[in-house]
Design a protein around this motif. Structure first.
Motif: not given
Lengths: 304, 326, 298, 315
Positions: A203, B96-97, B192-193, B195-196, B203, B220-223, C234, C236, C238, C241-242, C244-247
């Protein structure tokens, strides 16, 4: 040149060496092999030291027993048995290592190509490899070894030289011993190719050659070493049997195999002539096989 | 708004089994069939579905890992499947991937520094000095200390490795990152680390993601938008809120009902009966009909088109009954 | 590795065991079957229906396994013998424990397959595992585990390898079978949401120790241990929804023998010198709610 | 379908093999016409050329091979130069002799090797395992011709218990009498063959015993012997048989050595003697038969695997 500091990771090799050392049979195999190499290389110095010529046939001292200068006695032509065994070791080990390395080059190329490119090329190459493995190889080797080199355009002098018999036997054994290496390299390549770090390199835009050399090859080195160590034993046996049957190293150059050829008919009268070379072959091959087995355990990816 | 990435009728098939002795052909399975979607700049499109639905295959095709898929993939209006060799690398750089398994996606023999500089070298970005600075910058951006660089992947935990993999994907300055199940190999407490981190990078850099996942809560959280795949085809695509609040395809409905949620004890959660058919036995008509609670005759005969129903032009579903009241 | 874990499960009830990989939850399960791999060893007491199983002779374990305590594994792909048809694999349990002849055992196996919702069970009984889908195989594994109506069923991540829609089917199946058979279930999972749906009572494990234990409702609505609180925060959701997620910062520690204090202290925002020096005991802070945390005292 | 494909594959291997060996034989020392000239001084150079044309030896290799192939496909494999007999008349009894040797070896070594492999795998690293490992490594590492020599020395020369060579005369001493001639060759071949299979059986079973379904079997309440024999061994066996199948070629190579050492006129010795005696047509056809027999052995092993392992389908 991009001179980014490259820290070589020695850690896996150190771990493997530690695991290898823990295996007592493998370690003693290694000691024995080193001792055998030293034994073979000591031929010329010892010959000079004792002041004898092992190639000099002396029919008056046929089958003479041990003496101060002939530690293991004389053979059927009155030559010194010990020095001939040492020279024979050079030939047997030399053929073994050379044929294994040459076979490894063939096997690695075929295995990498089949494993990495896959598809029809893979199917074709592996069908070919399996076909060769299935064949009765010894008669085929005999046919190959019986070829008259003058009919291939070599000079009659070269065809009869001992160098020719050495190169020929290395080449024909290499022609058949690569199959196991190829299969192992293919299997490893196939699994490496699907590993995500290889996909990641693709990639990021890396080309095929770069990926093969930088991502795939370093990761299949370990199985290659294991495969070579396991092939070496069978190569030494092939050389021995071909020389024994009269199709390998041509006398008077000694090899452990052709020394047995002469001894066979004399087995009732001079059994020791048959026992020494065979015992050396046996010890060499078992040492090599112990090393191979130890390497396999030490390099087992599950232990990493 | 013009799409940054546009996928049109993407079809990917793999030959299976041996060559037929009489016809000379091999059977093929269609891992992905006629899939079309757009991703706008700065947008995250999630591709969801169960194992074997083709979402990973589609993602890999977009990242350029398959030779000659059918259909069209265009980046900023330029077809990237049909690029001259010379410009392929420069255009490809933009996509990229990130892979699923951070234990397999980092070469065990390289240092982190080599892993991060390789993509730069391959693409001819910068001299030695610049590469060194870029690499240090990257490792900082994913929240790892600079001394990470001289170490090898096996010294890190899964979450840290996934950060390194993210830094590698960012190295050639991409505009789209295909993230293939980036969380599924990680421990719950580090998901969650990651994902954040993905959210923050989006951003800061205005990145677009194609987020491939079976985890609907993470999706649901990210999309921003969600596309649902079943047996190689898109069955529904809509904005996140519309899809989660009012799914139109019965498969999406079943999928959402099946998601376990904290505090919902002993409810009826399986709306969908039976198992996924094998890839060589794709049903006729609508591929979902054997498992569908609503299936009628027409579903067995005709494949429903992916189209909008009941006014919402951004909400497409491939079901004969998607327009009816739910 | 696993240290001081105690719990009880009542007949017909489900105990959820939650924790991340390496927290010792699977090891605890293997201990209940006497299958802990060497060189680990087990101390403590295991009591099933009043019978103490700890310290019984190694030769007696096979009589317990599959009969009193049975297990469902994570990977239905590899948990079944690839060279034996599934009917025989189920029949084998009955043959071993109920001294049924093979013919009878096979007939009973078909009944068991019917019980776990496999269509046309008589034909399926003759199938080999590779001919079945993942969900079907897990049903077979469950049928095998329940064939002798055990007192306790241990399910170790039984739905982790399955797709969500299949996971939902298997969860419903397990609940129905529990209602019919009435065994106690120990349900091990890393997935909090799954545990919250299926368990009556939950224990949370971290690095080989139980850190919290409560009824499912109580635990998910009022978690007291900072680790449990962190795990829930932590995720997510449905429904909620927040941006920022807690870590939970850091990573799970590697355990060595001489660890002092609370094992979670290194990642805990409430930790102080007391936490780093003293191991917190699991104490009851509210009725039926136990927690092992110095900072969670009422 | 499976059968068709396998038969097609075998035909291709045999065809390729025959062409390669046919070509190689042209490169062997001595030319059939030269040999005739040598044995009969009355033949002039012109006669020799005429003979060459008669035997089509002046035509290109491919043409000559084509003629040979067409004749061979009609069942005409030509004559042996040394024995002055149709080659098939010589190969028939030789093939039977080799089959006896190989079949006996195969049965004895497979059973022994599997048993030893199971014993080793039960306690990897234990005393039995160490002993069996050593024996197998010794078997793999012994040069079989030397082993034969040592056996002859011990049992024929020193102890005088068994005949050193030959195969007995039919009808003279009855079956048991003839069997005495097979003891040393079979022993040699078994020892040479057993090591590899034992090692493989051991590692296959160890691998199998590590799998999840073994844990399942224990969790069901099966006791250890049942776990190993009912769940472990059957699943390891099919890969052991595959290896035995792939070893047919090696086994034949071993047969060549033992037949030569013990002067038994089997297929291996026939090939060896034919090459030494410039009897190239006999060598070629005998080698093809040996290859064919090996391929059949492979096929049988694959069928046995498919029969044992439900995941492998033959259709």
């Amino acid at each position: 040149m991009n001179a980014l500091a490259i820290a070589v990771d020695n850690a896996p090799w150190q771990r493997r060496w530690r695991r290898f050392r823990r295996n007592r049979t493998a370690l003693s195999g290694l000691y024995v092999l080193v001792a055998l190499i030293v034994f073979s290389l000591a031929a010329a110095p010892l010959e000079a030291l004792l002041g004898i010529d092992a190639n000099n046939a002396d029919l008056l001292s046929r089958f003479d027993g041990r003496s101060a200068t002939n530690w293991l006695g004389h053979d059927e032509l009155g030559r010194d048995v010990l020095i001939r065994l040492m020279y024979g070791g050079q030939v047997s080990l030399g053929v073994g290592i050379a044929a294994t390395l040459l076979g490894a080059v063939i096997g690695i190329s075929i295995g990498l190509a089949a494993g990495y490119f896959g598809g029809n090329l893979d199917a074709l190459l592996m069908r070919f490899t399996d076909g060769i493995i299935a064949l009765p190889l010894l008669p085929l080797l005999i046919v190959l070894a019986a070829i008259d080199l003058t009919k291939l355009g070599f000079s009659a002098d070269f065809a009869r030289s001992s160098a020719a018999s050495f190169y020929r036997i290395v080449l024909i054994i290499a022609l058949i011993d690569w199959t196991r290496i190829a299969r192992l390299v293919r299997a490893s390549t196939l699994s490496i190719r699907e590993r995500e770090f290889v996909l990641a390199a693709r990639v990021s835009g890396a080309g095929t050659v770069r990926i093969l050399l930088r991502s795939v090859l370093p990761n299949v080195i370990a199985p290659i070493i294991v495969a070579c160590s396991q092939v070496l034993g069978s190569v030494i046996l092939f050389e021995a049997v071909l020389s024994f049957l009269g199709f390998g190293i041509a006398p008077p150059t000694p090899s452990w195999g052709n020394m047995l050829n002469n001894a066979q008919e004399l087995v009732a009268t001079a059994p020791m002539l048959a026992i020494y070379p065979g015992l050396l072959i046996f010890i060499t091959v078992i040492a090599v096989n112990f090393i191979g087995d130890g390497l396999q355990d030490a390099f087992d990816p599950r232990a990493e | 708004m013009t799409a940054l990435l546009s996928v049109k009728d993407l079809t990917i098939s793999f030959p299976v089994g041996r060559v037929n002795l009489f016809t000379g052909h091999r059977r093929a399975i269609h891992a992905v069939q006629d899939v079309s979607f757009d991703i706008a700049s700065g947008e995250t499109l999630a591709l969801v579905g169960e194992s074997g639905c083709g979402k990973t295959t589609a993602g890999r095709a977009i990242a350029g890992l398959y030779k000659a898929p059918k259909g069209a993939i265009s980046f900023r209006g330029q077809d990237i499947l049909d690029l001259p060799r010379a410009s392929r690398r420069t255009v490809r750089r933009a996509i990229q991937m990130i892979f699923q398994d951070p234990f397999s996606s980092l070469d065990p023999r390289m240092t982190v520094s080599e892993i991060l500089s390789d993509p730069l070298k391959v693409n001819g970005i910068g001299n030695a000095q610049e590469i060194r600075e870029r690499v240090q910058d990257l490792i900082g951006q994913v929240g790892l200390p600079a001394d990470t660089l001289n170490r090898h992947p096996h010294e890190f935990s899964g979450g840290q490795r996934q950060r390194i993999a993210i830094a590698r994907a960012l190295a050639p300055e991409p505009q789209i990152v295909v993230a293939d199940e980036p969380l599924s190999a990680l421990d719950v407490s580090v998901q969650s680390q990651v994902l954040n981190l993905l959210g923050a990078l989006k951003r800061q850099r205005g990145l677009s993601y194609l987020f491939i996942s079976h985890d609907l809560a993470a999706v649901h959280h990210i999309a921003d938008r969600v596309a649902v795949m079943y047996l190689g085809r898109l069955v529904e695509i809509a904005g996140r809120d519309a899809l989660f609040a009012a799914p139109r395809h019965p498969y999406t409905q079943g999928l959402l009902a099946a998601v376990p949620r904290i505090g919902h004890r002993r409810r009826r959660r399986s709306l969908i009966e039976g198992d996924l058919p094998g890839p060589l036995a794709i049903p006729s008509g609508c591929g979902f009909h054997p498992r569908c609670p609503l299936a009628k005759d027409i579903c067995r005969r005709e494949r429903p088109e992916l189209k909008s129903h009941a006014g919402d032009r951004a909400h497409l579903a491939a079901c004969h009954f998607a327009g009816e009241a739910l | 590795m696993v240290d001081g874990v105690s719990y009880t499960i009542a007949r017909g009830r489900t105990l959820g065991v939650v924790g991340e990989s390496g927290c010792g939850k699977s090891m605890t399960a293997l201990a209940l079957l006497g299958l802990v791999p060497k060189p680990a060893h087990v101390t403590g007491r295991i009591v099933v229906s009043g019978q103490n199983l700890s310290g019984i002779a190694a030769g007696k374990w096979p009589e317990i396994r599959g009969k009193r305590i049975a297990m469902v594994f994570q990977e239905p792909m590899t948990a079944l013998n690839p060279g034996m048809c599934v009917g025989d694999q189920i029949g084998e349990v009955l043959h071993l424990h109920e001294s049924l002849g093979w013919k009878e055992a096979r007939e009973r196996a078909v009944e068991e397959l019917r019980l776990v919702g496999i269509p046309s069970p008589a034909e399926r009984a003759k199938s080999y595992p590779h001919q079945l889908s993942g969900g079907m195989r897990q049903r077979v594994v469950i049928a095998m585990a329940l064939a002798c109506r055990p007192d306790v069923l241990i399910a170790d991540e039984p739905t982790t390898a399955l797709d969500v829609t299949i996971q939902a089917q298997i969860l419903e199946l397990m609940q129905r079978l529990q209602d019919e058979i009435g065994m106690a279930v120990q349900f091990i999972s890393h997935n909090l949401a799954v545990v919250s749906e299926i368990a009556d009572e939950v224990i949370v494990m971290y690095a080989g120790q139980v850190v919290e234990r409560a009824s499912a409702e109580e635990l998910f609505s009022k978690p007291l241990h900072p680790y449990t609180q962190g795990l829930i925060a932590t995720m997510p959701m449905i429904d909620n929804r927040q941006e920022q997620l807690a870590v939970i910062p850091g990573v799970v520690p590697h355990l060595d023998g001489n660890h002092k204090g609370c094992r979670f202290a290194g990642r805990c925002h409430k930790a102080d010198s007391e936490c780093r020096a003293l191991v917190p005991a699991l104490i009851t802070v509210e009725p039926a709610h136990e927690v092992a945390c110095h900072k969670a005292r009422p | 379908m499976f059968f068709l494909r396998r038969l097609l594959g075998m035909a291709i291997v045999l065809l390729a093999m025959s062409f390669v060996v046919y070509g190689l034989i042209g490169l062997m020392p001595g030319d059939p016409i030269d040999l005739m000239v040598m044995s009969n001084p009355g033949i002039t150079a012109a006669d020799a050329d005429r003979l060459r044309a008669l035997y089509s030896l002046d035509e290109p290799l491919v043409t000559r091979y084509g003629h040979w192939l067409i004749a061979a496909l009609q069942g005409d494999f030509g004559f042996s130069r040394v024995y002055a007999q149709p080659v098939l008349d010589i190969i028939g009894p030789a093939l039977w002799q080799t089959t006896k040797l190989v079949a006996l070896t195969l049965v004895i070594s497979s059973i022994l090797a599997t048993a030893l492999g199971i014993l080793s795998a039960l306690r990897p690293g234990g005393k039995i395992d160490t002993l069996v490992s050593f024996i197998s490594f010794a078997g793999i590492s012994l040069p079989s011709f030397w082993l034969a020599l040592i056996l002859i020395l011990t049992f024929a020369v020193w102890l005088g218990w068994l005949p050193a060579s030959g195969m007995g005369r039919p009808g003279e001493e009855g079956f048991l009498g003839n069997a005495r001639f097979l003891i040393l060759p079979v022993t040699t071949l078994v020892i040479a063959n057993i090591g590899g299979v034992t090692r493989y059986a051991r590692s296959a079973l160890i691998e199998t015993l590590r799998m999840d379904f073994i844990r399942t079997a224990r969790a069901k309440g099966a006791r250890e012997p049942r776990v190993v024999l009912r769940h472990g061994v059957p699943n390891a066996l099919s890969s052991v048989i595959t290896v035995i199948g792939m070893n047919f070629g090696t086994l034949f190579s071993g047969a060549l050595i033992t037949e030569t050492m013990f002067a038994q006129r089997g297929l291996g010795k026939t090939i060896y003697d034919a090459i030494l005696g410039n009897d190239y047509n006999l060598a070629l056809v005998a080698l093809l038969f040996a290859t064919f027999a090996t391929l059949i052995g492979n096929l049988l092993a694959d069928l046995a695997c498919a029969w044992l392992d439900p995941r492998i389908s033959v259709i």
